[in-house]
Design a protein around this motif. Sequence first.
Motif, mmCIF file in Angstrom:
data_model
loop_
_atom_site.group_PDB
_atom_site.id
_atom_site.type_symbol
_atom_site.label_atom_id
_atom_site.label_comp_id
_atom_site.label_asym_id
_atom_site.label_seq_id
_atom_site.Cartn_x
_atom_site.Cartn_y
_atom_site.Cartn_z
ATOM 1 N N ARG A 24 62.515 -19.728 121.713
ATOM 2 C CA ARG A 24 62.732 -19.827 123.156
ATOM 3 C C ARG A 24 62.671 -18.456 123.811
ATOM 4 N N ARG A 25 62.255 -17.460 123.079
ATOM 5 C CA ARG A 25 62.104 -16.074 123.547
ATOM 6 C C ARG A 25 63.437 -15.443 123.947
ATOM 7 N N ARG A 26 64.492 -15.836 123.259
ATOM 8 C CA ARG A 26 65.802 -15.205 123.441
ATOM 9 C C ARG A 26 66.072 -14.387 122.184
ATOM 10 N N TYR A 27 65.339 -13.274 122.071
ATOM 11 C CA TYR A 27 65.329 -12.500 120.830
ATOM 12 C C TYR A 27 66.663 -11.813 120.545
ATOM 13 N N ALA A 28 67.326 -11.331 121.569
ATOM 14 C CA ALA A 28 68.608 -10.654 121.344
ATOM 15 C C ALA A 28 69.643 -11.643 120.805
ATOM 16 N N ALA A 29 69.688 -12.822 121.373
ATOM 17 C CA ALA A 29 70.629 -13.843 120.898
ATOM 18 C C ALA A 29 70.259 -14.282 119.479
ATOM 19 N N ALA A 30 68.976 -14.374 119.197
ATOM 20 C CA ALA A 30 68.536 -14.775 117.858
ATOM 21 C C ALA A 30 68.928 -13.724 116.820
ATOM 22 N N LEU A 31 68.796 -12.457 117.169
ATOM 23 C CA LEU A 31 69.191 -11.403 116.233
ATOM 24 C C LEU A 31 70.691 -11.434 115.961
ATOM 25 N N ARG A 32 71.483 -11.634 117.004
ATOM 26 C CA ARG A 32 72.934 -11.720 116.806
ATOM 27 C C ARG A 32 73.290 -12.920 115.927
ATOM 28 N N LEU A 33 72.645 -14.043 116.181
ATOM 29 C CA LEU A 33 72.900 -15.253 115.399
ATOM 30 C C LEU A 33 72.479 -15.065 113.944
ATOM 31 N N ALA A 34 71.362 -14.405 113.707
ATOM 32 C CA ALA A 34 70.926 -14.141 112.337
ATOM 33 C C ALA A 34 71.914 -13.219 111.620
ATOM 34 N N ALA A 35 72.411 -12.229 112.333
ATOM 35 C CA ALA A 35 73.379 -11.313 111.717
ATOM 36 C C ALA A 35 74.648 -12.055 111.327
ATOM 37 N N ILE A 36 75.125 -12.918 112.214
ATOM 38 C CA ILE A 36 76.341 -13.684 111.906
ATOM 39 C C ILE A 36 76.068 -14.682 110.784
ATOM 40 N N SER A 37 74.865 -15.213 110.727
ATOM 41 C CA SER A 37 74.515 -16.192 109.696
ATOM 42 C C SER A 37 74.473 -15.574 108.306
ATOM 43 N N LEU A 38 74.183 -14.312 108.208
ATOM 44 C CA LEU A 38 74.109 -13.648 106.905
ATOM 45 C C LEU A 38 75.488 -13.282 106.348
ATOM 46 N N LEU A 39 76.516 -13.349 107.159
ATOM 47 C CA LEU A 39 77.856 -12.976 106.702
ATOM 48 C C LEU A 39 78.381 -13.843 105.557
ATOM 49 N N PRO A 40 78.263 -15.177 105.578
ATOM 50 C CA PRO A 40 78.816 -15.957 104.459
ATOM 51 C C PRO A 40 78.215 -15.595 103.108
ATOM 52 N N VAL A 41 76.911 -15.410 103.044
ATOM 53 C CA VAL A 41 76.283 -15.055 101.762
ATOM 54 C C VAL A 41 76.719 -13.661 101.326
ATOM 55 N N GLY A 42 76.793 -12.738 102.277
ATOM 56 C CA GLY A 42 77.227 -11.385 101.925
ATOM 57 C C GLY A 42 78.653 -11.368 101.410
ATOM 58 N N LEU A 43 79.530 -12.134 102.055
ATOM 59 C CA LEU A 43 80.924 -12.191 101.593
ATOM 60 C C LEU A 43 81.022 -12.875 100.234
ATOM 61 N N ALA A 44 80.216 -13.900 99.999
ATOM 62 C CA ALA A 44 80.235 -14.576 98.708
ATOM 63 C C ALA A 44 79.727 -13.645 97.611
ATOM 64 N N MET A 45 78.701 -12.862 97.898
ATOM 65 C CA MET A 45 78.153 -11.944 96.899
ATOM 66 C C MET A 45 79.126 -10.827 96.529
ATOM 67 N N THR A 46 79.915 -10.400 97.471
ATOM 68 C CA THR A 46 80.870 -9.315 97.186
ATOM 69 C C THR A 46 82.146 -9.820 96.538
ATOM 70 N N GLY A 47 82.381 -11.116 96.536
ATOM 71 C CA GLY A 47 83.571 -11.661 95.906
ATOM 72 C C GLY A 47 84.740 -11.817 96.859
ATOM 73 N N VAL A 48 84.542 -11.515 98.114
ATOM 74 C CA VAL A 48 85.624 -11.623 99.090
ATOM 75 C C VAL A 48 86.033 -13.075 99.265
ATOM 76 N N VAL A 49 85.091 -13.993 99.266
ATOM 77 C CA VAL A 49 85.399 -15.405 99.483
ATOM 78 C C VAL A 49 86.261 -15.926 98.336
ATOM 79 N N ARG A 50 85.926 -15.570 97.098
ATOM 80 C CA ARG A 50 86.710 -16.006 95.945
ATOM 81 C C ARG A 50 88.130 -15.450 96.038
ATOM 82 N N PHE A 51 88.250 -14.197 96.455
ATOM 83 C CA PHE A 51 89.562 -13.574 96.617
ATOM 84 C C PHE A 51 90.391 -14.307 97.664
#
Length: 142
Positions: A24-51
């Motif tokens: 929809r050509r809302r690139y700034a919002a898409a970038l923010r959403l992508a950044a927030i979307s990557l947080l669960p995998v990053g937290l799972a990889m570091t072990g924070v979620v298990r902790f």
Amino acid sequence: MLIGTACTLLTAAGLGIAVLVARRRRYAAALRLAAISLLPVGLAMTGVVRFVVNMTFNPVAWAGFGVLGLAVVLFLSGRLAEGRGRGRDAAPASAGAAAPAGLPKDRRASGRKAVGGATGGGAAGAGDDFSDIEAILKKHGI
């Protein structure tokens, strides 16, 4: 294993929504959403979620949070009590403070009276202010 799978699915769904937002050509919002979307995998990889999951079901951890909360409440109440005690001692000292420098010298000496008169605090102070204004207007012929 289950935590990693859930976090991966959350990330995939978030990235899919980010792609739709980018179309929809809302690139700034898409970038923010992508950044927030990557947080669960990053937290799972570091072990924070298990902790966090292990800590959630641990009663000793909850007791620790209670102790930390009590410490914060005690600290803030101590600061509040200190502020109230200091406020009583500081009030008489600030009452005798000098008037603002913008006032004429004769009004600086009376300090409080000049400020009260300017705000309409007394009838005599208000009359003095209006007489000054009347004198200025008469001087200019108005």
